[in-house]
Write a protein that holds these residues in place. Sequence first.
Motif, mmCIF file in Angstrom:
data_model
loop_
_atom_site.group_PDB
_atom_site.id
_atom_site.type_symbol
_atom_site.label_atom_id
_atom_site.label_comp_id
_atom_site.label_asym_id
_atom_site.label_seq_id
_atom_site.Cartn_x
_atom_site.Cartn_y
_atom_site.Cartn_z
ATOM 1 N N GLN A 1 0.849 -1.184 0.000
ATOM 2 C CA GLN A 1 0.000 0.000 0.000
ATOM 3 C C GLN A 1 0.888 1.237 0.000
ATOM 4 O O GLN A 1 1.959 1.253 0.605
ATOM 5 C CB GLN A 1 -0.905 0.016 1.229
ATOM 6 C CG GLN A 1 -2.030 1.012 1.166
ATOM 7 C CD GLN A 1 -3.165 0.573 0.271
ATOM 8 O OE1 GLN A 1 -3.107 -0.498 -0.337
ATOM 9 N NE2 GLN A 1 -4.185 1.391 0.153
ATOM 10 N N VAL A 2 0.432 2.273 -0.680
ATOM 11 C CA VAL A 2 1.182 3.518 -0.716
ATOM 12 C C VAL A 2 0.191 4.663 -0.818
ATOM 13 O O VAL A 2 -0.844 4.561 -1.473
ATOM 14 C CB VAL A 2 2.176 3.533 -1.904
ATOM 15 C CG1 VAL A 2 1.454 3.404 -3.234
ATOM 16 C CG2 VAL A 2 3.014 4.795 -1.886
ATOM 17 N N GLN A 3 0.490 5.742 -0.145
ATOM 18 C CA GLN A 3 -0.315 6.959 -0.248
ATOM 19 C C GLN A 3 0.441 7.986 -1.075
ATOM 20 O O GLN A 3 1.662 8.133 -0.945
ATOM 21 C CB GLN A 3 -0.616 7.550 1.137
ATOM 22 C CG GLN A 3 -1.693 6.820 1.906
ATOM 23 C CD GLN A 3 -1.212 5.501 2.475
ATOM 24 O OE1 GLN A 3 -0.153 5.432 3.090
ATOM 25 N NE2 GLN A 3 -1.990 4.443 2.262
ATOM 26 N N LEU A 4 -0.290 8.659 -1.930
ATOM 27 C CA LEU A 4 0.266 9.720 -2.761
ATOM 28 C C LEU A 4 -0.407 11.037 -2.399
ATOM 29 O O LEU A 4 -1.642 11.109 -2.324
ATOM 30 C CB LEU A 4 0.037 9.423 -4.245
ATOM 31 C CG LEU A 4 0.606 8.103 -4.776
ATOM 32 C CD1 LEU A 4 0.219 7.904 -6.245
ATOM 33 C CD2 LEU A 4 2.115 8.071 -4.623
ATOM 34 N N VAL A 5 0.397 12.061 -2.182
ATOM 35 C CA VAL A 5 -0.136 13.358 -1.771
ATOM 36 C C VAL A 5 0.407 14.437 -2.697
ATOM 37 O O VAL A 5 1.625 14.661 -2.764
ATOM 38 C CB VAL A 5 0.231 13.689 -0.314
ATOM 39 C CG1 VAL A 5 -0.330 15.065 0.066
ATOM 40 C CG2 VAL A 5 -0.298 12.615 0.626
ATOM 41 N N CYS A 22 4.267 15.328 -6.031
ATOM 42 C CA CYS A 22 3.503 14.158 -5.604
ATOM 43 C C CYS A 22 4.420 13.340 -4.700
ATOM 44 O O CYS A 22 5.362 12.703 -5.184
ATOM 45 C CB CYS A 22 3.053 13.344 -6.802
ATOM 46 S SG CYS A 22 2.254 11.776 -6.380
ATOM 47 N N ALA A 24 5.199 10.322 -2.154
ATOM 48 C CA ALA A 24 4.742 8.962 -1.846
ATOM 49 C C ALA A 24 5.149 8.582 -0.431
ATOM 50 O O ALA A 24 6.167 9.049 0.090
ATOM 51 C CB ALA A 24 5.340 7.978 -2.829
ATOM 52 N N SER A 25 4.353 7.712 0.170
ATOM 53 C CA SER A 25 4.597 7.305 1.557
ATOM 54 C C SER A 25 5.691 6.241 1.664
ATOM 55 O O SER A 25 6.116 5.912 2.772
ATOM 56 C CB SER A 25 3.301 6.782 2.186
ATOM 57 O OG SER A 25 2.797 5.688 1.446
ATOM 58 N N TYR A 104 -2.350 3.467 -7.833
ATOM 59 C CA TYR A 104 -2.586 4.318 -6.673
ATOM 60 C C TYR A 104 -2.795 5.747 -7.153
ATOM 61 O O TYR A 104 -2.073 6.220 -8.040
ATOM 62 C CB TYR A 104 -1.390 4.274 -5.721
ATOM 63 C CG TYR A 104 -1.077 2.898 -5.201
ATOM 64 C CD1 TYR A 104 -0.163 2.077 -5.855
ATOM 65 C CD2 TYR A 104 -1.708 2.397 -4.064
ATOM 66 C CE1 TYR A 104 0.126 0.802 -5.388
ATOM 67 C CE2 TYR A 104 -1.422 1.126 -3.577
ATOM 68 C CZ TYR A 104 -0.507 0.340 -4.248
ATOM 69 O OH TYR A 104 -0.228 -0.922 -3.791
ATOM 70 N N TRP A 105 -3.765 6.436 -6.543
ATOM 71 C CA TRP A 105 -4.106 7.805 -6.919
ATOM 72 C C TRP A 105 -3.965 8.726 -5.715
ATOM 73 O O TRP A 105 -4.261 8.347 -4.581
ATOM 74 C CB TRP A 105 -5.540 7.893 -7.420
ATOM 75 C CG TRP A 105 -5.776 7.253 -8.747
ATOM 76 C CD1 TRP A 105 -6.137 5.967 -8.980
ATOM 77 C CD2 TRP A 105 -5.685 7.886 -10.029
ATOM 78 N NE1 TRP A 105 -6.282 5.749 -10.337
ATOM 79 C CE2 TRP A 105 -6.009 6.916 -10.997
ATOM 80 C CE3 TRP A 105 -5.367 9.181 -10.460
ATOM 81 C CZ2 TRP A 105 -6.025 7.194 -12.369
ATOM 82 C CZ3 TRP A 105 -5.384 9.457 -11.815
ATOM 83 C CH2 TRP A 105 -5.703 8.471 -12.757
ATOM 84 N N GLY A 106 -3.557 9.952 -5.982
ATOM 85 C CA GLY A 106 -3.596 10.982 -4.975
ATOM 86 C C GLY A 106 -4.972 11.618 -4.932
ATOM 87 O O GLY A 106 -5.867 11.288 -5.711
ATOM 88 N N GLN A 107 -5.125 12.578 -4.032
ATOM 89 C CA GLN A 107 -6.439 13.205 -3.824
ATOM 90 C C GLN A 107 -6.679 14.388 -4.758
ATOM 91 O O GLN A 107 -7.805 14.869 -4.869
ATOM 92 C CB GLN A 107 -6.575 13.670 -2.370
ATOM 93 C CG GLN A 107 -5.945 15.027 -2.050
ATOM 94 C CD GLN A 107 -4.430 15.013 -2.078
ATOM 95 O OE1 GLN A 107 -3.790 13.961 -2.101
ATOM 96 N NE2 GLN A 107 -3.838 16.200 -2.055
#
Length: 115
Positions: A1-5, A22, A24-25, A104-107
Motif C-alpha cells: 500500500q502507498v499513499q500519494l499526496v 507528488c 509517496a509514503s 494508486y491515486w492521490g487526492q
Amino acid sequence: QVQLVESGGGLVQPGGSLRLSCAASRSIFSFNAMGWYRQAPGKERELVAARFFGGSTKYADSVKGRFTISRDNAKNTMYLQMNSLKPEDTAVYYCKGDDSGRAYWGQGTQVTVSS
C-alpha cells in the motif's frame, strides 16, 4: 500500500508557472510508471504526462514543450513543472503510480489559470 499526496497547485496568471509535487509514503523506485492526470469540470480525466521505469516519458499533445515530468527516487517524489500556463490548463491535477499491477491515486490539487 502507498499513499500519494499532491501539492503545489494554486491560482496563476496566464503565462505563469507552477510546479506540482507528488509525495509517496514509501519508495517509488519499483514503480512501473508514474503519471499526472487532470480533470476539468464537465470533462473526463485525461493523461497529462507519464514517466516510465526506464526513463521514457509521454506527454499529451496539448502540453508538449510546456510541461516536464520528473521524479526523484531518493525523495520518493514526482514533479510536474508547468510553464506558459493557459486558461485551458485549469483543472484538478492528480498523480498516479503503477506498482506491480496496482494503481494508486492521490487526492488531487486544483490548478486555476486566470487573470
